[in-house]
Scaffold this motif. Sequence first.
Motif, mmCIF file in Angstrom:
data_model
loop_
_atom_site.group_PDB
_atom_site.id
_atom_site.type_symbol
_atom_site.label_atom_id
_atom_site.label_comp_id
_atom_site.label_asym_id
_atom_site.label_seq_id
_atom_site.Cartn_x
_atom_site.Cartn_y
_atom_site.Cartn_z
ATOM 1 N N GLY A 31 0.843 -1.189 0.000
ATOM 2 C CA GLY A 31 0.000 0.000 0.000
ATOM 3 C C GLY A 31 0.880 1.242 0.000
ATOM 4 O O GLY A 31 2.045 1.199 0.417
ATOM 5 N N PHE A 32 0.345 2.335 -0.481
ATOM 6 C CA PHE A 32 1.093 3.598 -0.514
ATOM 7 C C PHE A 32 0.118 4.738 -0.256
ATOM 8 O O PHE A 32 -1.006 4.719 -0.740
ATOM 9 C CB PHE A 32 1.770 3.813 -1.878
ATOM 10 C CG PHE A 32 2.619 5.056 -1.927
ATOM 11 C CD1 PHE A 32 3.947 5.016 -1.563
ATOM 12 C CD2 PHE A 32 2.073 6.271 -2.303
ATOM 13 C CE1 PHE A 32 4.725 6.163 -1.586
ATOM 14 C CE2 PHE A 32 2.832 7.418 -2.333
ATOM 15 C CZ PHE A 32 4.168 7.364 -1.976
ATOM 16 N N GLY A 33 0.565 5.735 0.500
ATOM 17 C CA GLY A 33 -0.264 6.908 0.730
ATOM 18 C C GLY A 33 0.578 8.063 1.224
ATOM 19 O O GLY A 33 1.749 7.897 1.583
ATOM 20 N N PHE A 34 -0.032 9.228 1.234
ATOM 21 C CA PHE A 34 0.626 10.403 1.780
ATOM 22 C C PHE A 34 0.178 10.571 3.226
ATOM 23 O O PHE A 34 -1.009 10.447 3.529
ATOM 24 C CB PHE A 34 0.311 11.646 0.938
ATOM 25 C CG PHE A 34 1.031 11.620 -0.375
ATOM 26 C CD1 PHE A 34 2.315 12.121 -0.483
ATOM 27 C CD2 PHE A 34 0.447 11.048 -1.491
ATOM 28 C CE1 PHE A 34 3.001 12.062 -1.682
ATOM 29 C CE2 PHE A 34 1.120 10.984 -2.702
ATOM 30 C CZ PHE A 34 2.403 11.499 -2.786
ATOM 31 N N VAL A 35 1.133 10.824 4.099
ATOM 32 C CA VAL A 35 0.874 10.884 5.532
ATOM 33 C C VAL A 35 0.902 12.336 5.988
ATOM 34 O O VAL A 35 1.902 13.029 5.770
ATOM 35 C CB VAL A 35 1.931 10.065 6.303
ATOM 36 C CG1 VAL A 35 1.704 10.157 7.793
ATOM 37 C CG2 VAL A 35 1.912 8.610 5.840
ATOM 38 N N PRO A 36 -0.189 12.804 6.626
ATOM 39 C CA PRO A 36 -0.179 14.173 7.141
ATOM 40 C C PRO A 36 0.771 14.298 8.332
ATOM 41 O O PRO A 36 1.114 13.299 8.974
ATOM 42 C CB PRO A 36 -1.631 14.401 7.574
ATOM 43 C CG PRO A 36 -2.176 13.047 7.814
ATOM 44 C CD PRO A 36 -1.435 12.114 6.903
ATOM 45 N N GLU A 37 1.173 15.522 8.603
ATOM 46 C CA GLU A 37 2.121 15.759 9.696
ATOM 47 C C GLU A 37 1.581 15.274 11.034
ATOM 48 O O GLU A 37 2.304 14.704 11.836
ATOM 49 C CB GLU A 37 2.440 17.254 9.784
ATOM 50 C CG GLU A 37 3.419 17.586 10.883
ATOM 51 C CD GLU A 37 3.693 19.067 10.994
ATOM 52 O OE1 GLU A 37 4.316 19.468 11.986
ATOM 53 O OE2 GLU A 37 3.279 19.825 10.103
ATOM 54 N N THR A 38 0.322 15.517 11.287
ATOM 55 C CA THR A 38 -0.275 15.092 12.552
ATOM 56 C C THR A 38 -1.346 14.047 12.270
ATOM 57 O O THR A 38 -2.501 14.378 12.045
ATOM 58 C CB THR A 38 -0.891 16.282 13.312
ATOM 59 O OG1 THR A 38 -1.804 16.955 12.440
ATOM 60 C CG2 THR A 38 0.170 17.255 13.773
ATOM 61 N N ALA A 39 -0.929 12.806 12.249
ATOM 62 C CA ALA A 39 -1.859 11.699 12.021
ATOM 63 C C ALA A 39 -2.187 11.062 13.366
ATOM 64 O O ALA A 39 -1.310 10.512 14.026
ATOM 65 C CB ALA A 39 -1.230 10.673 11.082
ATOM 66 N N ASP A 40 -3.449 11.162 13.767
ATOM 67 C CA ASP A 40 -3.848 10.508 15.009
ATOM 68 C C ASP A 40 -4.089 9.019 14.736
ATOM 69 O O ASP A 40 -3.953 8.539 13.615
ATOM 70 C CB ASP A 40 -5.068 11.186 15.622
ATOM 71 C CG ASP A 40 -6.297 11.133 14.725
ATOM 72 O OD1 ASP A 40 -6.316 10.348 13.762
ATOM 73 O OD2 ASP A 40 -7.244 11.894 14.997
ATOM 74 N N ALA A 41 -4.468 8.275 15.765
ATOM 75 C CA ALA A 41 -4.635 6.833 15.633
ATOM 76 C C ALA A 41 -5.686 6.478 14.582
ATOM 77 O O ALA A 41 -5.507 5.517 13.823
ATOM 78 C CB ALA A 41 -4.997 6.223 16.976
ATOM 79 N N ALA A 42 -6.771 7.247 14.502
ATOM 80 C CA ALA A 42 -7.832 6.950 13.522
ATOM 81 C C ALA A 42 -7.327 7.147 12.090
ATOM 82 O O ALA A 42 -7.582 6.316 11.216
ATOM 83 C CB ALA A 42 -9.052 7.827 13.780
ATOM 84 N N VAL A 43 -6.611 8.233 11.842
ATOM 85 C CA VAL A 43 -6.052 8.489 10.508
ATOM 86 C C VAL A 43 -5.045 7.397 10.163
ATOM 87 O O VAL A 43 -5.038 6.858 9.054
ATOM 88 C CB VAL A 43 -5.400 9.885 10.434
ATOM 89 C CG1 VAL A 43 -4.602 10.063 9.149
ATOM 90 C CG2 VAL A 43 -6.443 10.971 10.569
ATOM 91 N N TRP A 44 -4.192 7.066 11.108
ATOM 92 C CA TRP A 44 -3.169 6.052 10.865
ATOM 93 C C TRP A 44 -3.816 4.695 10.572
ATOM 94 O O TRP A 44 -3.368 3.957 9.704
ATOM 95 C CB TRP A 44 -2.230 5.971 12.067
ATOM 96 C CG TRP A 44 -0.985 5.233 11.759
ATOM 97 C CD1 TRP A 44 -0.600 4.026 12.262
ATOM 98 C CD2 TRP A 44 0.049 5.621 10.860
ATOM 99 N NE1 TRP A 44 0.598 3.648 11.734
ATOM 100 C CE2 TRP A 44 1.024 4.612 10.876
ATOM 101 C CE3 TRP A 44 0.247 6.729 10.038
ATOM 102 C CZ2 TRP A 44 2.178 4.666 10.108
ATOM 103 C CZ3 TRP A 44 1.398 6.788 9.275
ATOM 104 C CH2 TRP A 44 2.354 5.770 9.316
ATOM 105 N N ARG A 45 -4.895 4.362 11.298
ATOM 106 C CA ARG A 45 -5.604 3.108 11.067
ATOM 107 C C ARG A 45 -6.152 3.055 9.635
ATOM 108 O O ARG A 45 -6.053 2.037 8.957
ATOM 109 C CB ARG A 45 -6.733 2.948 12.089
ATOM 110 C CG ARG A 45 -7.329 1.581 12.179
ATOM 111 C CD ARG A 45 -8.265 1.380 13.369
ATOM 112 N NE ARG A 45 -8.943 2.566 13.845
ATOM 113 C CZ ARG A 45 -8.632 3.243 14.960
ATOM 114 N NH1 ARG A 45 -7.611 2.859 15.697
ATOM 115 N NH2 ARG A 45 -9.313 4.305 15.319
ATOM 116 N N ASP A 46 -6.710 4.184 9.158
ATOM 117 C CA ASP A 46 -7.208 4.240 7.780
ATOM 118 C C ASP A 46 -6.075 4.076 6.764
ATOM 119 O O ASP A 46 -6.229 3.375 5.775
ATOM 120 C CB ASP A 46 -7.948 5.553 7.521
ATOM 121 C CG ASP A 46 -9.314 5.597 8.172
ATOM 122 O OD1 ASP A 46 -9.833 4.522 8.564
ATOM 123 O OD2 ASP A 46 -9.859 6.705 8.312
#
Length: 194
Positions: A31-46
Amino acid sequence: MVSVDQIAPLTAAAAAIETQLRRFFPASQFGFGFVPETADAAVWRDLTRRTPFLGLGWAGLAPDRQSGRDLAGACNWSLMLVTKHTDMTKRYLGDNTTPALLTMVWIACLALHGHGLKTQDGLPLGTIAVNSAGNAAAAGWGEGQMGLATVEFATPLPTPGDAYTGAIPDFLTLGVTWDFPSLAAGTDTFERPA
């Protein structure tokens, strides 16, 4: 006509970095994606719903104070590499169900360091320099089954003037058109002061 790659080197660099990584980490398996600077647990899980996963994060721009009126310097990036396995050792050393996180880090470093990036138009963006790689904390992100590492690297930031070599009059006036289908298009033109 000048392409957006020539006046938006960050966008061009991100696309070129993804293309380079995909040569070594194919979409059929990673998988590949762009990661925001502040990724909380919910964003990271997605983001990590599909693993193994590579996440590209833009860490910032470090202008060179000696560049004068041209904006030049280094563009800093973070690559997050993720595997999941119930067995901690196998997260790092791999097995027949998941790749080794340590191997992913090594391959990512080899794929990036020293590689010359080019825009889709073939213009050079400079050479990638890996600055560091290491383990990262994933507490609370993945129910204790996630292995996470980062590779920190930099790309040079070419100035828009690099794309206009021999065409200084064209460079002095830049026109920008934003095209968003849901919004009315607009054009802003400015002249660079002499």
